[in-house]
Each structure stands twice: as C-alpha cells, then as structure tokens.
Write an enzyme that holds these catalytic residues in place. Structure first.
Site, PDB file in Angstrom:
ATOM      1  N   ASN A   1      51.637  48.658  41.335  1.00  0.00           N
ATOM      2  CA  ASN A   1      51.815  47.568  42.281  1.00  0.00           C
ATOM      3  C   ASN A   1      53.263  47.351  42.694  1.00  0.00           C
ATOM      4  O   ASN A   1      53.534  46.751  43.733  1.00  0.00           O
ATOM      5  CB  ASN A   1      51.251  46.265  41.703  1.00  0.00           C
ATOM      6  CG  ASN A   1      51.782  45.973  40.316  1.00  0.00           C
ATOM      7  OD1 ASN A   1      51.607  46.758  39.400  1.00  0.00           O
ATOM      8  ND2 ASN A   1      52.421  44.835  40.140  1.00  0.00           N
TER       9      ASN A   1
ATOM     10  N   THR B   1      26.914  31.241  39.321  1.00  0.00           N
ATOM     11  CA  THR B   1      26.440  31.275  40.703  1.00  0.00           C
ATOM     12  C   THR B   1      27.370  32.140  41.550  1.00  0.00           C
ATOM     13  O   THR B   1      28.588  31.972  41.521  1.00  0.00           O
ATOM     14  CB  THR B   1      26.398  29.854  41.288  1.00  0.00           C
ATOM     15  OG1 THR B   1      25.545  29.051  40.473  1.00  0.00           O
ATOM     16  CG2 THR B   1      25.890  29.865  42.715  1.00  0.00           C
TER      17      THR B   1
ATOM     18  N   CYS C   1      52.498  38.000  40.270  1.00  0.00           N
ATOM     19  CA  CYS C   1      52.187  37.233  39.060  1.00  0.00           C
ATOM     20  C   CYS C   1      53.433  36.907  38.244  1.00  0.00           C
ATOM     21  O   CYS C   1      53.426  36.002  37.418  1.00  0.00           O
ATOM     22  CB  CYS C   1      51.210  38.014  38.190  1.00  0.00           C
ATOM     23  SG  CYS C   1      49.695  38.452  39.054  1.00  0.00           S
TER      24      CYS C   1
END
Length: 381
Positions: free
Chosen positions: A153, A240, A326
């Site tokens: 990255n 869900t 991050c």
C-alpha cells in the site's frame, strides 16, 4: 470547500457515479432484509446480493459461492488469520508473514503471538521485494499459513504471487493474501490462493463493505467465524447484510473490470511523468522497485527537509500521505520504509503519491510545480 488536488487514491477512492445510482434504490424502495425469505422485499434484496456476489467473484476469477461479504478488509483479514488459528487450537502453530504488511495483518499476528503462536516476519530487500529462498527456509513442520500481500500500500511493490502460491502448495500450507491494493487496479486471480481479502472503497465502491474469498473444494481447512449470530454468509459472518453497500461493491467491481486495461496504461504514463519530474529535484530518492509495482503509485523521499512540515505544506495544495491512511497521524517513520533499510529522518520525509480516475495531466503539472516550491522553501534554497 476548495479541496486540494487529490493524489491519495491508495487511502480511499470516491464512489463512482454509476455505483451511487446502483445503490440508491436499496436504501428506500428495495429496503428488504436479504435474510427475509418469506416475501418479495427479502427476495429482491437477496437477488441483488447474489448478482453483486457474482460480479465481485468475476473480478478475481472466483466462484460466487467463495465470496463472503464483510464490513471491509480489516474484518476479512481478522476472519482469515484468527479463524485459521482457532481451527488449530491446541496444536503448535507457526505463521509466516512479512515486515512490510499492512498494520491490519501485523496486528492480527501480534495478537496470535499473545495466544501462543510463533510468527516469522520476513525481511525485505532494499527495494521492498521478497527473497523467496528466505521464505522457503522459514517453513517449519508446525507452519500453518503463509500470509503475504499482493501489492504494498505504500510503495506499490507487487509480490510474486504465483511463485508464493506454488511454495505454499508444495508444502501443503494455507496461502492468505491481502489483495486490497491490487483488486480493481491490476488483474488478479485466486489460482493457488486459499484466502484473499479485498475492500470496495479502494476501487470506487462504498466504504464499510469488503469481502473474503474462501477457497472451496480443497482439503485445507476454512476459517472459523469470528462473529456469532444468525449464521449469515454460510456461517462465516453473521449479521444483517449491508445490501446497498454490497450492491455498490458489485457495480464497482464490474466497472473496474471493464476499464482496468485503459486505466493501467493512462495512469502509468501520468505516474512516470510525475516521478521523472520530481526526481529532478536534487536529493530526491525513489522508494521501491521501478519494475514490479502498481501503475499508479510513486513513493519518494526528500533529503534535507523535516518530514512533518513537508507533508503539512504539500497538503495545502496536494492531498497526499506519508504512508498508510491507518497510520498517517503518527510522527513515526513508515514501518514499510524502515523494513527497507531507510533511516528514520529520511523515512519521515517521504511522500506517497497515488493517482486515480480523477487525475489529469494538469494535476500532475501543478503537483510538480508545488512540490518543487515547497522543497526549495523548506531547504532555504
């Protein structure tokens, strides 16, 4: 707001307009729960998820039944690594990864070490590449998994995935790859891979949705679920389903597959133009290999400037980062550049430029002009 030029596409990408349009009906008109099997609201949502699953599978050459939707790559990584560790609970366990992996992977292995696993963190060459002989020598009788990213990255370095997959196969080992920065950017395939994590927001899909590829019809074990609940996603990931997000991820995967070849060519030219121009600044160093890397990424260090001030000034007109999103708030030098042997001050004075769909040649010209001015001003030239 008067935004700066955006050259931080490895951190995140904007949702493509077509993706947003595809998602919108599933927030209101088609709002059903994909797990509601008894009425049309659920059936429509379930069908939409099935179509998206097929599109995501096509992006990586997988079968749709091998795609498990998650909240993003971090969850997928945790499921892959910790889920395999729990399969072998009670046995001696050894894992092989690399010092330049994303923090999501490294932090997972740090947690496994606390639980008794032994982890080998492979070193890299100065250009960020892997020594495959070192990988082979690191395999032990207790080794359960090789976990190596497809593309880095920060530097864009692409690892030799086919050769790594063969090493894993020859030794009967699980091969997990974090393909977050590769998916949608370059052609990828699940051939020889057992587990692969990807994230929608890295290829013009929505945030908050990702996927884990889990290889079927193989004698090596599948991970144990990390979330308990209703047994959704074939029991691998309860909860869900985020139907609008999944629909968006499917559309983004479809779009990227169609335009990938054109974008690789266009972005390579722009990246090279940016890189060649900035390398003309004295004391500028390219970090990583010039050969095996993503077509849109360039990582440069600038000698003789203070890193935090460099980033702050450049970002006034060009949105870039000094490493992973991050860890972008950390004053510490990138762990990736440190592993490549770079000394701390130069590591802090490094910038990752990552280009994308919205990048124009004028953006590149303006970026070069601004970065040159910033570096000269900071050096007092």
């Amino acid at each position: 707001m008067n935004y700066p030029i955006y050259l931080d596409y490895n951190a995140t990408t904007p949702c493509a307009a077509e993706v947003v349009q595809e998602m919108l009906p599933y927030f209101s008109e088609h709002f059903g729960n994909a797990a509601s099997k008894s009425h049309p609201y659920g059936w429509v949502a379930e069908d939409a998820v099935a179509i998206a699953r097929e599109k995501v599978a096509n992006l990586m050459g997988a079968k749709s039944k091998e795609i498990i939707f998650t909240s993003g790559a971090t969850e997928a990584i945790n499921l892959a690594i910790k889920g395999i560790f729990e399969i072998y609970q009670g046995e001696k366990q050894h894992y092989i990864t690399c010092q330049t992996e994303h923090k999501a992977v490294l932090d997972c292995f740090a947690e496994l070490e606390k639980r008794g696993a032994v982890v080998t963190y492979l070193s890299v060459e100065k250009d960020g590449s892997l020594d495959l002989e070192l990988l082979k020598k690191s395999i032990q009788p207790e080794t359960k998994m090789i976990a190596l990213m497809w593309a880095n990255n920060e530097t864009g370095i692409i690892h030799p995935i086919e050769e790594i997959a063969k090493i894993a196969d020859d030794n009967g080992l699980i091969f997990f790859t974090d393909a977050v920065q590769a998916a949608g950017k370059i052609p990828i395939s699940v051939s020889g891979i057992h587990l692969m994590a990807i994230s929608a927001h890295k290829f013009y899909g929505p945030k908050g949705v990702g996927a884990l590829y889990i290889r079927h019809n193989h004698n090596l074990p599948k991970p144990i679920a990390q979330i308990d609940g209703g047994g959704h996603e074939k029991g691998f990931r309860s909860g869900t389903l985020n139907v609008p997000g999944i629909v968006g991820m499917g559309k983004a995967a479809e779009l990227k597959q169609a335009e990938m070849e054109t974008e690789i060519s266009r972005l390579s030219l722009l990246r090279n133009q940016l890189e060649e121009s900035l390398l003309q600044i004295p004391g500028t160093i390219l970090n990583g290999s010039q050969i095996n890397r993503l077509p849109h990424v360039c990582n440069l260090s600038f000698e003789g400037v203070e890193g935090e001030e460099l980033l702050r000034k450049v970002c006034q007109k060009v949105a870039v980062s000094s490493g992973s999103a991050c860890t972008s708030i950390s004053p510490k030098p990138s762990h990736v550049l440190q592993a490549m042997g770079m000394e701390s001050d130069l590591g802090r004075a490094s910038i990752r430029f990552s280009l994308g769909k919205g990048t124009s040649e004028q953006d590149i010209l303006d970026t070069v002009d601004w970065v040159k001015k910033v570096v000269q001003a900071l050096r007092g030239d």
